[in-house]
Scaffold this motif. Structure first.
Motif, PDB file in Angstrom:
ATOM      1  N   SER A 135       1.763  20.797 -31.750  1.00  0.00           N
ATOM      2  CA  SER A 135       1.573  21.244 -33.131  1.00  0.00           C
ATOM      3  C   SER A 135       0.762  20.216 -33.917  1.00  0.00           C
ATOM      4  O   SER A 135       0.623  19.061 -33.489  1.00  0.00           O
ATOM      5  CB  SER A 135       2.929  21.436 -33.795  1.00  0.00           C
ATOM      6  OG  SER A 135       3.598  20.183 -33.863  1.00  0.00           O
ATOM      7  N   PRO A 136       0.237  20.597 -35.118  1.00  0.00           N
ATOM      8  CA  PRO A 136      -0.466  19.621 -35.962  1.00  0.00           C
ATOM      9  C   PRO A 136       0.413  18.413 -36.288  1.00  0.00           C
ATOM     10  O   PRO A 136      -0.089  17.294 -36.400  1.00  0.00           O
ATOM     11  CB  PRO A 136      -0.806  20.430 -37.221  1.00  0.00           C
ATOM     12  CG  PRO A 136      -0.911  21.842 -36.733  1.00  0.00           C
ATOM     13  CD  PRO A 136       0.129  21.957 -35.668  1.00  0.00           C
ATOM     14  N   GLU A 137       1.740  18.636 -36.471  1.00  0.00           N
ATOM     15  CA  GLU A 137       2.648  17.517 -36.758  1.00  0.00           C
ATOM     16  C   GLU A 137       2.684  16.531 -35.589  1.00  0.00           C
ATOM     17  O   GLU A 137       2.678  15.311 -35.776  1.00  0.00           O
ATOM     18  CB  GLU A 137       4.061  18.034 -37.034  1.00  0.00           C
ATOM     19  CG  GLU A 137       4.220  18.783 -38.357  1.00  0.00           C
ATOM     20  CD  GLU A 137       3.723  20.223 -38.265  1.00  0.00           C
ATOM     21  OE1 GLU A 137       3.379  20.668 -37.143  1.00  0.00           O
ATOM     22  OE2 GLU A 137       3.649  20.903 -39.306  1.00  0.00           O
ATOM     23  N   LYS A 138       2.719  17.088 -34.366  1.00  0.00           N
ATOM     24  CA  LYS A 138       2.741  16.240 -33.169  1.00  0.00           C
ATOM     25  C   LYS A 138       1.437  15.456 -33.039  1.00  0.00           C
ATOM     26  O   LYS A 138       1.427  14.278 -32.663  1.00  0.00           O
ATOM     27  CB  LYS A 138       2.946  17.112 -31.930  1.00  0.00           C
ATOM     28  CG  LYS A 138       3.216  16.351 -30.646  1.00  0.00           C
ATOM     29  CD  LYS A 138       4.573  15.724 -30.625  1.00  0.00           C
ATOM     30  CE  LYS A 138       4.878  15.070 -29.277  1.00  0.00           C
ATOM     31  NZ  LYS A 138       6.151  14.346 -29.294  1.00  0.00           N
ATOM     32  N   GLY A 232      -8.163  25.482 -33.176  1.00  0.00           N
ATOM     33  CA  GLY A 232      -7.206  24.754 -32.358  1.00  0.00           C
ATOM     34  C   GLY A 232      -7.621  23.364 -31.938  1.00  0.00           C
ATOM     35  O   GLY A 232      -6.810  22.602 -31.414  1.00  0.00           O
ATOM     36  N   LEU A 233      -8.891  22.998 -32.170  1.00  0.00           N
ATOM     37  CA  LEU A 233      -9.362  21.681 -31.739  1.00  0.00           C
ATOM     38  C   LEU A 233      -9.478  20.732 -32.917  1.00  0.00           C
ATOM     39  O   LEU A 233      -9.767  21.133 -34.053  1.00  0.00           O
ATOM     40  CB  LEU A 233     -10.722  21.800 -31.064  1.00  0.00           C
ATOM     41  CG  LEU A 233     -10.768  22.328 -29.636  1.00  0.00           C
ATOM     42  CD1 LEU A 233     -12.202  22.338 -29.135  1.00  0.00           C
ATOM     43  CD2 LEU A 233      -9.905  21.489 -28.716  1.00  0.00           C
ATOM     44  N   ILE A 234      -9.291  19.452 -32.618  1.00  0.00           N
ATOM     45  CA  ILE A 234      -9.455  18.416 -33.637  1.00  0.00           C
ATOM     46  C   ILE A 234      -9.981  17.160 -32.956  1.00  0.00           C
ATOM     47  O   ILE A 234      -9.532  16.800 -31.867  1.00  0.00           O
ATOM     48  CB  ILE A 234      -8.110  18.148 -34.366  1.00  0.00           C
ATOM     49  CG1 ILE A 234      -8.280  17.032 -35.408  1.00  0.00           C
ATOM     50  CG2 ILE A 234      -7.009  17.828 -33.394  1.00  0.00           C
ATOM     51  CD1 ILE A 234      -7.055  16.870 -36.289  1.00  0.00           C
ATOM     52  N   ILE A 235     -10.965  16.515 -33.599  1.00  0.00           N
ATOM     53  CA  ILE A 235     -11.527  15.264 -33.071  1.00  0.00           C
ATOM     54  C   ILE A 235     -11.175  14.153 -34.056  1.00  0.00           C
ATOM     55  O   ILE A 235     -11.379  14.295 -35.267  1.00  0.00           O
ATOM     56  CB  ILE A 235     -13.053  15.357 -32.887  1.00  0.00           C
ATOM     57  CG1 ILE A 235     -13.390  16.380 -31.795  1.00  0.00           C
ATOM     58  CG2 ILE A 235     -13.641  13.996 -32.532  1.00  0.00           C
ATOM     59  CD1 ILE A 235     -14.867  16.631 -31.612  1.00  0.00           C
ATOM     60  N   SER A 251      -5.646  19.157 -29.070  1.00  0.00           N
ATOM     61  CA  SER A 251      -5.596  20.604 -29.166  1.00  0.00           C
ATOM     62  C   SER A 251      -4.192  21.053 -29.504  1.00  0.00           C
ATOM     63  O   SER A 251      -3.221  20.484 -29.010  1.00  0.00           O
ATOM     64  CB  SER A 251      -6.041  21.231 -27.832  1.00  0.00           C
ATOM     65  OG  SER A 251      -5.783  22.613 -27.827  1.00  0.00           O
ATOM     66  N   THR A 252      -4.095  22.056 -30.341  1.00  0.00           N
ATOM     67  CA  THR A 252      -2.774  22.624 -30.640  1.00  0.00           C
ATOM     68  C   THR A 252      -2.331  23.521 -29.491  1.00  0.00           C
ATOM     69  O   THR A 252      -1.224  24.048 -29.507  1.00  0.00           O
ATOM     70  CB  THR A 252      -2.820  23.455 -31.936  1.00  0.00           C
ATOM     71  OG1 THR A 252      -3.841  24.435 -31.811  1.00  0.00           O
ATOM     72  CG2 THR A 252      -3.062  22.582 -33.135  1.00  0.00           C
ATOM     73  N   ASN A 253      -3.228  23.682 -28.527  1.00  0.00           N
ATOM     74  CA  ASN A 253      -2.909  24.585 -27.423  1.00  0.00           C
ATOM     75  C   ASN A 253      -2.312  23.863 -26.229  1.00  0.00           C
ATOM     76  O   ASN A 253      -1.295  24.248 -25.696  1.00  0.00           O
ATOM     77  CB  ASN A 253      -4.171  25.332 -26.972  1.00  0.00           C
ATOM     78  CG  ASN A 253      -4.784  26.120 -28.110  1.00  0.00           C
ATOM     79  OD1 ASN A 253      -4.080  26.725 -28.896  1.00  0.00           O
ATOM     80  ND2 ASN A 253      -6.112  26.085 -28.210  1.00  0.00           N
ATOM     81  N   SER A 262      -5.245  15.851 -23.476  1.00  0.00           N
ATOM     82  CA  SER A 262      -5.355  17.181 -24.081  1.00  0.00           C
ATOM     83  C   SER A 262      -6.350  18.048 -23.342  1.00  0.00           C
ATOM     84  O   SER A 262      -7.347  17.562 -22.807  1.00  0.00           O
ATOM     85  CB  SER A 262      -5.800  17.060 -25.545  1.00  0.00           C
ATOM     86  OG  SER A 262      -4.834  16.376 -26.293  1.00  0.00           O
ATOM     87  N   PHE A 263      -6.094  19.331 -23.349  1.00  0.00           N
ATOM     88  CA  PHE A 263      -7.017  20.340 -22.829  1.00  0.00           C
ATOM     89  C   PHE A 263      -7.458  21.211 -23.986  1.00  0.00           C
ATOM     90  O   PHE A 263      -6.633  21.633 -24.805  1.00  0.00           O
ATOM     91  CB  PHE A 263      -6.314  21.241 -21.797  1.00  0.00           C
ATOM     92  CG  PHE A 263      -6.334  20.706 -20.393  1.00  0.00           C
ATOM     93  CD1 PHE A 263      -7.075  21.346 -19.417  1.00  0.00           C
ATOM     94  CD2 PHE A 263      -5.611  19.585 -20.054  1.00  0.00           C
ATOM     95  CE1 PHE A 263      -7.091  20.862 -18.115  1.00  0.00           C
ATOM     96  CE2 PHE A 263      -5.618  19.090 -18.772  1.00  0.00           C
ATOM     97  CZ  PHE A 263      -6.360  19.732 -17.790  1.00  0.00           C
ATOM     98  N   GLU A 264      -8.747  21.497 -24.053  1.00  0.00           N
ATOM     99  CA  GLU A 264      -9.191  22.498 -25.017  1.00  0.00           C
ATOM    100  C   GLU A 264      -8.915  23.874 -24.427  1.00  0.00           C
ATOM    101  O   GLU A 264      -8.450  24.004 -23.300  1.00  0.00           O
ATOM    102  CB  GLU A 264     -10.681  22.320 -25.305  1.00  0.00           C
ATOM    103  CG  GLU A 264     -11.559  22.396 -24.075  1.00  0.00           C
ATOM    104  CD  GLU A 264     -12.999  22.033 -24.378  1.00  0.00           C
ATOM    105  OE1 GLU A 264     -13.722  22.926 -24.830  1.00  0.00           O
ATOM    106  OE2 GLU A 264     -13.366  20.870 -24.152  1.00  0.00           O
ATOM    107  N   GLU A 265      -9.196  24.912 -25.196  1.00  0.00           N
ATOM    108  CA  GLU A 265      -8.978  26.265 -24.699  1.00  0.00           C
ATOM    109  C   GLU A 265      -9.780  26.488 -23.414  1.00  0.00           C
ATOM    110  O   GLU A 265     -10.952  26.119 -23.341  1.00  0.00           O
ATOM    111  CB  GLU A 265      -9.414  27.295 -25.753  1.00  0.00           C
ATOM    112  CG  GLU A 265      -9.181  28.719 -25.322  1.00  0.00           C
ATOM    113  CD  GLU A 265      -9.756  29.721 -26.325  1.00  0.00           C
ATOM    114  OE1 GLU A 265      -9.770  30.916 -26.024  1.00  0.00           O
ATOM    115  OE2 GLU A 265     -10.201  29.278 -27.406  1.00  0.00           O
ATOM    116  N   LEU A 266      -9.135  27.048 -22.402  1.00  0.00           N
ATOM    117  CA  LEU A 266      -9.807  27.246 -21.116  1.00  0.00           C
ATOM    118  C   LEU A 266     -10.939  28.252 -21.260  1.00  0.00           C
ATOM    119  O   LEU A 266     -10.758  29.328 -21.816  1.00  0.00           O
ATOM    120  CB  LEU A 266      -8.806  27.734 -20.061  1.00  0.00           C
ATOM    121  CG  LEU A 266      -7.633  26.800 -19.750  1.00  0.00           C
ATOM    122  CD1 LEU A 266      -6.778  27.378 -18.627  1.00  0.00           C
ATOM    123  CD2 LEU A 266      -8.126  25.412 -19.362  1.00  0.00           C
TER     124      LEU A 266
END
Length: 960
Positions: A135-138, A232-235, A251-253, A262-266
Motif C-alpha cells: 500500500s502507499p502507507e507501506k 500504481g507506480l512511484i519513483i 509499486s502498490t501491486n 518491487s515489480f511493476e505491473e506485468l
C-alpha cells in the motif's frame, strides 16, 4: 477443356528450360509436380505459377506498399488463368538471426508472453517467495527507512514510448503540476520542451520534494497522488543515509516482503528478449557472449612466433607484424624464436592482453628505405583483435576474425536471455524459459494438464486455446521433438518448411494457392502420413496445393500428378504425363510411372560387404543421447536411421566427427563457409566428450553437408570443383594466347586484366528501382559475356571462355573429351545426376541437394587413398528415384575403393542398399537417443521395436 474457374490454366510457359508447355491444373486439389532433377519442376511451380500469383497480388497494392514487399519478375508465359493469391513454403532455412527461435517464428512465444503477463505469479528472484502488493502507507515506511532529506516523489506516466507529448505536458501544467522529469532531466511544465517524435522517452511528474522524516502525512499523501497518477507506480529519487545518490521504484501491486524488491505491473514486453524491458542487460537478450579465445589465437604452443604460432596472423614474415612482435618480445625478455610453451605466464599474458609499459617500436618499410619509431604501450593480441572486429566494415574480415572467437553462455542469465525479474514470474513453478526448453510434445502435455483457478481460466482461455492449436499443428507435422527455444538457424530445410506449413494451417486461410518444395525432407517414413494428412487438411479449407516432391507416399496420395522430363536441363522442360497416380503408373512414357508400377526399381544388393575394422564410440551423452555406445564398421556403407529428432545428427556430427578430428587428419566441412551458428549450437548443449577407439586404417575424415558452395553469385560449379582452373590453363596454352602473352589469370572473371571492368566480371549490372524489384541489366560493353573483347578473341575449338561458362556439364564433356583432367571431373558431375547444370551457374541458384552432390564430386575427383571416412547428411534431398539410383552407384564406387561412408538418411532405397544400419529411437527428442537396432538391413527388419525395421520388412516381403 477445364473451366478456368475450376482450374489453373497455363499457356505457353517458356521460363528457363520449359519448352512452351501448357497445363490445366484442377483447383482445390493436392497437385504433385515430380520428375528427374533439372527437369523443370521448380521452374513450373515456383518461377512460373507462384511468381505470377505473387506478382499479380503485389501489383494490386499501392506503390508505397510495393516498396516494402518487392515485385517479382514476370515469368516468360503467354497466359495464366484461374490464379489465387500465392504463398510459397520453400526449403530455405529460417532466419540466421541468433534472436530467432522456433517459438518466435511460430508466434507461440508471443502468446506465452501474453499468458505470463496475465496469469503469471511473480516470485522474488532472491528469496523465491511470492511477491505481494504494498500500500502507499507501506511504501512511505520504506522511504523513511531508506532515504535522507531532499527526496523527490515522481509519478511515471510515460515509459519508453515515442512521441512529442507537448499536449500532455501542457495538460499537466493546467492541472497544477509545475515540474516534470524527461529522460532524466527536470523541466518546468510552463517552458517549451522539444522531444523527437520517433525516439522513445520517459516522462515522470514531480509530485513533491520533501524530507521524509518531517511530515509523515504529507509523504503518504504524495505517494497516494503518485500511484494514482501512474496507475500504481512511484519513483523515489534522492540520497541514502550515507549521502549516496539513490533511486527506487515501488509499486502498490507487487513487492517482496523480505528484501522489498518491487515489480511493476506485468506486461508482455517484460518477457521479450528483444526488448530492453525483458532482455538480460549483460548479453542484450542473446544468451551468449562472443569473446576472442587465446587457445584459438595460438593453438599450437610448441611453435614459436617466427614459426607462425599466432594463427591470427597468416604470415609472420609480413614486415610490419614481425617487427612489432619482435619489439614486444625483445622488451619483455623473450625471443620470437622461443616456443610459446617456454615463455613465462607473465610474458604470455602480456603477449595476449597487452601492457601499460611504453615500448620502443622501430618498423622499417618494405623497401628498406623508410622507417618510423614510436614509444607507446603494447595493445595485446586480444584487445587488438576486439578493436579490429569493432572497427572493420568488411563482412569478410569479420568472418575471418570470428574464427578466433569462442561463444560462451552469458554468465548473468546462463543462456536464458531474460532478466532475473522476468524469469521469476512463474506458472505452476515454471518460468517462461522453462516452458520453451520443453519439447513441443511435452509442452502440449503441460497445457493439457494445466490446473487453473476459475478466474485464471476465464482470463487465459483464449490464449491457451491458440497455444494448444499451434502446438498440435507442429506435432502433427512430425516436429514434436523440437523445443521452442531452439535457434531457427539450426533447423534443417525440411524442419523450417514444416514449421511454416504448421503456421499456415493455424492461419485458416481459404482460397489460397500454396506452393511447397519437398516438405518430406528430413522426415522418417513413419511420420510421412502425418505430413500427408496435414497437406490434406490445408486442401480441405478450399486451398490449392502445388507440391514439388519425389516421395512415393506423397505422390500416391496426390489428387493430380504432373511428371516433368523426360530428362534434365535441355533434355527436360516438357510435360511427360499428367493425371491421377494410377494413370501415371500406367503411362509407359513416364519414368516416374515406371518406378511407381515397379517396372523400374533400385535393386536390393545380393550380398552385403564385410567390414575391414571398426570405430568404437562410447559414452555419448550429448543432447538427447543416453550414454550411447556403438561400433561403426569401416570399409563399408553404413546408414544412420531413426525418426526425426532421435539423435542421428548428434551422434555423427556432435560426437563422431569432433572425435575423429582429434585422432586423424581432417578437412574442414566441405561447405566453404565458417558459420558461427555451429558454435552457438555447441554453447547451448553439453559438450562432454565421448570416447573413441579406431580399429582400422583411416587417414582423413570429410564432412559433406548441404550448406551452399558459395554465398555470392560469382561462385559456381566450375570454380568450386576447380575445373575452371584447368579450363583457364587450356585457354592460356592456345597459340593466340601465347602470342599475346596471356596467362591463366587473363581468363579469370574475378581479377582485373581479362574481365569486363564495366560489370567487373558479373555480366550484368544491378539497378536499384526503389519500390520495384532490383533490375539486372545485361552489361552494355560485354553483352553479358563477363570478359573484355581481347579476352573473348581467344578461342579453343572455336568457342570463347564465356561460351564455356554457358555450357551444360553434358555439353562440356564432349567439348573437352580429349583432356582427361577436365573431362574426368565433368564425368563425375554427370554421374551424380548433374549433367544439366551450367558450369557458370550461380551457386545461389543451386538447391541444397545439388550443392551436396557438387561437393561429393570434388571429393570423388581427388586422388583416392582408400582410407577416408565420408560423413554425408541426407544426400538424396531433391533426387528423383532415377537420380537416387545414380547416387547409390557413386557412393558404392567410393566404398569399393576401400573408403568408409556413413550417411544419415531416411530414404528407404538408400537404407536397403546399406551394408550396416544403426537405428536410433524409439521416438524423437527426450524419448529418443537410444540404439534400437543395428546390423544388416535384413537383421534390422526383424526388430519389432524399430520403426525403420517395419518399413524394411515390407520392402523385403514385396520384393520376393
Amino acid at each position: 477443356m477445364m473451366d478456368s474457374m475450376k482450374s489453373i490454366v497455363i499457356k505457353g510457359a517458356r521460363e528457363h528450360n520449359l519448352k512452351n508447355i501448357s497445363l490445366n491444373l484442377p483447383r482445390n486439389n493436392l497437385i504433385v509436380v515430380t520428375g528427374v532433377s533439372g527437369s523443370g519442376k521448380s521452374t513450373i511451380a515456383f518461377d512460373t505459377i507462384y511468381a505470377e500469383g505473387q506478382r499479380r497480388y503485389v501489383e494490386s497494392l499501392s506503390a508505397y506498399a510495393r516498396q516494402f514487399l518487392g515485385l517479382m519478375n514476370k515469368p516468360d508465359v503467354d497466359s495464366i488463368e484461374g490464379l489465387s493469391p500465392a504463398i510459397a513454403i520453400q526449403q530455405k532455412t529460417t532466419s540466421k538471426n541468433p534472436r530467432s527461435t522456433v517459438g518466435t517464428v511460430t508466434e507461440i512465444y508471443d502468446y506465452l508472453r501474453l499468458l505470463y503477463a496475465r496469469i503469471g505469479i511473480p516470485h522474488c528472484p532472491i528469496h523465491n517467495i511470492k511477491i505481494e502488493s504494498q500500500s502507499p502507507e507501506k511504501i512511505a515506511e520504506k522511504i523513511e527507512e531508506e532515504f535522507f532529506e531532499n527526496t523527490t516523489i515522481l509519478s511515471p506516466i510515460v515509459r519508453q514510448k515515442k512521441g512529442t507529448y507537448q499536449k500532455l505536458i501542457k495538460d499537466l501544467n493546467s492541472e497544477g503540476f509545475t515540474r516534470v522529469r524527461v529522460n532524466g532531466d527536470i523541466y518546468r511544465t510552463d517552458e517549451e520542451i522539444s522531444l523527437e517524435r520517433y525516439k522513445k522517452h520517459d516522462i515522470e511528474v514531480v509530485i513533491d520534494r520533501l524530507n521524509p522524516k518531517d511530515d509523515r502525512s504529507r509523504l503518504v499523501e504524495a505517494c497516494e497522488r503518485a500511484v494514482g497518477r501512474s496507475g500504481g507506480l512511484i519513483i523515489i529519487s534522492g540520497y541514502s543515509k550515507d549521502q549516496k545518490p539513490l533511486e527506487r521504484i515501488y509499486s502498490t501491486n507487487l513487492a517482496c516482503p523480505i528484501c522489498g524488491i518491487s515489480f511493476e505491473e506485468l506486461q508482455p514486453r517484460m518477457f521479450s528478449f528483444n526488448s530492453p524491458f525483458g532482455a538480460c542487460e549483460y548479453c542484450s537478450g542473446l544468451g551468449i557472449k562472443m569473446e576472442f579465445d587465446s587457445e584459438l589465437i595460438i593453438p599450437d604452443k610448441t611453435k614459436c612466433i617466427a614459426d607462425n604460432a599466432i594463427s591470427l596472423y597468416r604470415n609472420f614474415l609480413d614486415g610490419y607484424r614481425s617487427q612489432q612482435l619482435a619489439s614486444v618480445a625483445n622488451h619483455f625478455g623473450f625471443s620470437v624464436l622461443t616456443p610459446i610453451h617456454d615463455i613465462t605466464k607473465e610474458q604470455y599474458d602480456i603477449l595476449m592482453y597487452g601492457s601499460p609499459e611504453k615500448i620502443h617500436f622501430k618498423v622499417t618499410g618494405s623497401s628498406g628505405e623508410s622507417e618510423w619509431t614510436q614509444n607507446k604501450p603494447w595493445e595485446g593480441l586480444i584487445p587488438q583483435s576486439i578493436r579490429l572486429y569493432n572497427e572493420t566494415k568488411s563482412e569478410y574480415r569479420r568472418k575471418e576474425l570470428e574464427k578466433f572467437m569462442r561463444v560462451t553462455l552469458c554468465p548473468k542469465c546462463s543462456g536464458k536471455r531474460l532478466k532475473d525479474k522476468s524469469l521469476s514470474v512463474k506458472i505452476e513453478n515454471n518460468s517462461i524459459i522453462d516452458l520453451t526448453d520443453l519439447s513441443i510434445s511435452n509442452l502440449q502435455k503441460f497445457f493439457e494438464n494445466l490446473g487453473l483457478t476459475d478466474k485464471e481460466h476465464e482470463i487465459a482461455k483464449q490464449v491457451i486455446k491458440e497455444i494448444k492449436s499451434r502446438l498440435k499443428f507442429l506435432n502433427d507435422v512430425g516436429l514434436g521433438y523440437l523445443t521452442l527455444s531452439r535457434r531457427s538457424g539450426t533447423l534443417s530445410g525440411g524442419e523450417a518448411q514444416r514449421i511454416r506449413l504448421a503456421t499456415q494451417i493455424g492461419s485458416n486461410l481459404t482460397g489460397v494457392l500454396y506452393v511447397l518444395d519437398e516438405p518430406s525432407i528430413g522426415l522418417h517414413q513413419r511420420d510421412n502420413q502425418k505430413l500427408i494428412e496435414t497437406l490434406k487438411k490445408l486442401k480441405s479449407l478450399d486451398n490449392t496445393l502445388v507440391v514439388v516432391e519425389h516421395d512415393e507416399d506423397t505422390i500416391l496420395n496426390a489428387d493430380y500428378v504432373v511428371d516433368m522430363g523426360p530428362g534434365a536441363g535441355v533434355h527436360g522442360g516438357e510435360v511427360v504425363a499428367v493425371g491421377t497416380p494410377l494413370e501415371i503408373s500406367k503411362n509407359k512414357d513416364s519414368l516416374t510411372g515406371k518406378y511407381l508400377s515397379g517396372e523400374l526399381k533400385i535393386e536390393i544388393p545380393k550380398k552385403r560387404r564385410n567390414s575391414k575394422g571398426n570405430i568404437k564410440l562410447s559414452n555419448c551423452n550429448q543432447n538427447n543421447l543416453k550414454n550411447v555406445s556403438v561400433k561403426i564398421p569401416t570399409g563399408v556403407l553404413s546408414v544412420i536411421t531413426g525418426v526425426s529428432g532421435s539423435g542421428k545428427s548428434t551422434l555423427i556430427y556432435d560426437n563422431l566427427y569432433p572425435a575423429l578430428k582429434e585422432k586423424i587428419k581432417s578437412e574442414e566441412p566441405v561447405s566453404g563457409d565458417f558459420d558461427i551458428e555451429d558454435q552457438l549450437y555447441e554453447t547451448f548443449h553439453d559438450k562432454e566428450k565421448c570416447n573413441l577407439e579406431i580399429n582400422a586404417e583411416l587417414d582423413k575424415v570429410v564432412v559433406i553437408d548441404q550448406s551452399p558452395i558459395g554465398r555470392t553469385p560469382r561462385s559456381n560449379p566450375a570454380t568450386y570443383t576447380k575445373i575452371f582452373d584447368k579450363i583457364r590453363e587450356v585457354f592460356a596454352e592456345t597459340k593466340e594466347a601465347k602470342i599475346k602473352g596471356y596467362g591463366p589469370g587473363r581468363f579469370s572473371f574475378n581479377v582485373k586484366g581479362g574481365r569486363c571492368e564495366n560489370c567487373q566480371g558479373d555480366g550484368v549490372i544491378k539497378i536499384e528501382m526503389n519500390f520495384l524489384p532490383d533490375v539486372f541489366v545485361e552489361c552494355e560493353e560485354c553483352k553479358g559475356a563477363r570478359y573484355n573483347k581481347e579476352t573473348l578473341e581467344i578461342k579453343f575449338k572455336g568457342i570463347s571462355i564465356s561460351d564455356v561458362l554457358n555450357m551444360s556439364v553434358e555439353e562440356a564433356i564432349l567439348h573437352f573429351q580429349n583432356i582427361p583432367q577436365i573431362s574426368n571431373k565433368l564425368k563425375t558431375l554427370y554421374d551424380v545426376g548433374l549433367g544439366y547444370i551450367k558450369l557458370g551457374q550461380s551457386s545461389t541458384t543451386l538447391s541444397g541437394g545439388e550443392a551436396q552432390r557438387i561437393k561429393l564430386t570434388r571429393e570423388l575427383s581427388k586422388r583416392a587413398t582408400g582410407k577416408t571416412i565420408y560423413l554425408l547428411d541426407e544426400p538424396t534431398t531433391g533426387l528423383h528415384f532415377h537420380d537416387v539410383k545414380k547416387l547409390i552407384d557413386v557412393i558404392n564406387s567410393l566404398v569399393e575403393k576401400g573408403n568408409t561412408v556413413v550417411i544419415i538418411e531416411h530414404n528407404l532405397d538408400v537404407i536397403k542398399c546399406a551394408d550396416h544400419i544403426i537405428d536410433l529411437g524409439p521416438e524423437g527428442g527426450d524419448f529418443g537417443g537410444q540404439i534400437i537396432a543395428e546390423g544388416t538391413p535384413e537383421e534390422v527388419s526383424n526388430c519389432k521395436k524399430s520403426h525403420t525395421g517395419k518399413f524394411l520388412k515390407r520392402i523385403f516381403e514385396n520384393s520376393k
